[in-house]
Design an enzyme around this catalytic site. Structure first.
Site, PDB file in Angstrom:
ATOM      1  N   ASP A  86      -0.191  -5.371  79.233  1.00  0.00           N
ATOM      2  CA  ASP A  86      -1.178  -4.600  78.600  1.00  0.00           C
ATOM      3  C   ASP A  86      -1.963  -3.453  79.839  1.00  0.00           C
ATOM      4  O   ASP A  86      -2.016  -3.944  80.955  1.00  0.00           O
ATOM      5  CB  ASP A  86      -2.059  -5.347  77.783  1.00  0.00           C
ATOM      6  CG  ASP A  86      -2.684  -6.338  78.515  1.00  0.00           C
ATOM      7  OD1 ASP A  86      -2.234  -7.013  79.390  1.00  0.00           O
ATOM      8  OD2 ASP A  86      -4.044  -6.670  78.303  1.00  0.00           O
ATOM      9  N   GLU A 148      -3.965  -9.508  78.754  1.00  0.00           N
ATOM     10  CA  GLU A 148      -4.664 -10.031  79.838  1.00  0.00           C
ATOM     11  C   GLU A 148      -6.120  -9.463  80.178  1.00  0.00           C
ATOM     12  O   GLU A 148      -7.036  -9.826  80.558  1.00  0.00           O
ATOM     13  CB  GLU A 148      -3.845  -9.649  81.408  1.00  0.00           C
ATOM     14  CG  GLU A 148      -4.566 -10.254  82.528  1.00  0.00           C
ATOM     15  CD  GLU A 148      -5.657  -9.129  83.162  1.00  0.00           C
ATOM     16  OE1 GLU A 148      -6.338  -9.869  84.134  1.00  0.00           O
ATOM     17  OE2 GLU A 148      -5.511  -8.091  82.771  1.00  0.00           O
TER      18      GLU A 148
HETATM   19 ZN   LIG Z   1      -4.492  -6.027  85.870  1.00  0.00          ZN
END
Ligand SMILES: [Zn+2]
Length: 390
Positions: A86, A148
């Protein structure tokens, strides 16, 4: 198990352009949040072509969030190369080019996620290109996670499933190819004080939330001082744990007793500090304040905590990364998925191409020079962890 590299493998630039072209923004703001499935499917396609066994694992099916675990070879003492798929949102007005269209100029690849950290995956492919027909006696495992940048839900799920087994893990976050063996954790907490509003002419007509906040702040800052007296680590630029009260909202009018206040703060613990003890101590302060001020005080975690992370200076992986880069392992101020992999028993280092200075910035770029350098470091690590020595 032999590594077989097809002759007609697309170039680094072609692969990176594919990943950058797929929107995989993750954000707590749902108007930005996007599925990462197209990035995962693209990686799956490449890695299947290289002979990896691929497992696509739903993290949040409704939101289209997936992890990928791709394994080449068998065994329990191989190497994990991990990264998140992401990116953060972007500010279109401040970009000089289309963030989803890879462009190259003066030795730099520009695009959203080039450095943080879609670039890591085609760098792995670059590393493998030089290793055709190598015999693997321990597995190489590529881990690609979801979310994340928002919740770390992908890495949390992997830790929770507990199936990943390896001797060592490298997380390719942008560190300018400097090995990182520790970072602080982060907790974000909200405390809500519900008193009773009333006419300000007589304090007995209500119960002031501000009075309770005042009392609580005193206790919280004393708690911070105790933490800083008990824990110090000179490897960090800010050597102690920090606690920042970042927001206080409450009340409405100077002539009314304040009936309601909300306070948000973060704590950045050092390695060795337990997240659950911190939560328990905050809970105790909350309880004590509620009792003392006869007020309803509630405490909640705004996000799931990220623990601090540390791999020993003497760990084999730390030594190997220091030798390959010529740079001593250090500490950083940002949090990563490292504690989740490290918590599963793998020696873990954060190290990748690109600079953290470009991460989360307009005109994010990855320097071409670092691509080749990082690929070389990865080939050497794959060699020492996965490949049969003659
Ligand atoms: Zn990163």
């Amino acid at each position: 198990m032999k590594l077989h590299i097809p002759k007609e493998l697309p170039s680094f630039e072609t692969l990176l352009a594919k990943l950058v072209g797929e929107n995989s923004i993750s954000a707590s703001d749902s108007s930005w949040d996007h599925s990462n499935e197209s990035v995962i499917r693209e990686l799956e396609k490449w890695l299947l072509g290289l002979g990896f066994r691929c497992e696509v694992i739903p993290v949040d099916q409704q939101a289209g969030k997936y992890n990928l675990i791709a394994t080449l070879g068998t065994g329990s003492r191989g190497l994990v190369l991990a990264g998140h798929t992401d990116t953060v949102p972007y500010d279109q007005a401040r970009w000089n080019s289309d963030p989803f269209k890879l462009s190259f100029s003066e030795g730099k690849y520009y695009g959203l996620g080039t450095c943080d950290m879609k670039g890591f995956f085609p760098i792995i492919v670059e590393a493998l290109k030089s290793m055709d027909q190598a015999e693997l006696n321990e597995p190489l495992i590529i881990v690609a996670t979801a979310d994340e940048e928002s919740s770390m839900a992908g890495a949390r799920l992997i830790a929770q499933q507990g199936e990943l087994q390896a001797r060592a893990a490298v997380i390719g976050e942008p560190t300018s190819i400097r090995p990182i063996r520790m970072h602080k954790g982060i907790l974000m907490e909200a405390v809500e004080f519900r008193g009773c509003s009333g006419h300000s002419s007589n304090p007995d007509l209500g119960n002031s939330a501000v009075n309770a906040v005042h009392g609580f702040l005193g206790e919280l800052f004393a708690f911070r001082s105790r933490l800083q007296a008990n824990y110090q680590n000179a490897n960090f630029e800010v050597s102690g744990p920090t606690l920042n009260v970042g927001a206080i909202h409450g009340g409405d009018s100077p002539n009314r007793i304040c009936g309601h206040c909300q306070m948000n703060f973060d704590i950045r613990p050092l390695p060795g500090m337990s997240v659950s003890s911190l939560h328990a101590e905050i809970d105790a302060l909350v309880k004590q304040t509620g009792y003392k001020y006869k007020i309803d005080v509630k405490h909640r975690h705004m996000v799931e905590p990220v623990p601090a992370f540390e791999t020993s200076r003497d760990a084999e992986l730390v030594k190997a990364c220091e030798r390959l880069t010529g740079v001593p392992a250090e500490a950083v101020a940002f949090a990563t998925e490292a504690p989740f992999l490290s918590g599963m028993g793998m020696e873990t280092v954060v190290m990748g191409a690109g600079s953290i200075d470009q991460a989360h910035q307009p005109n994010e770029f990855l320097a071409e020079q670092q691509v080749g350098e990082m690929a070389k470091v990865l080939s050497s690590l794959i060699n020492s962890y996965c490949i049969a020595q003659p």
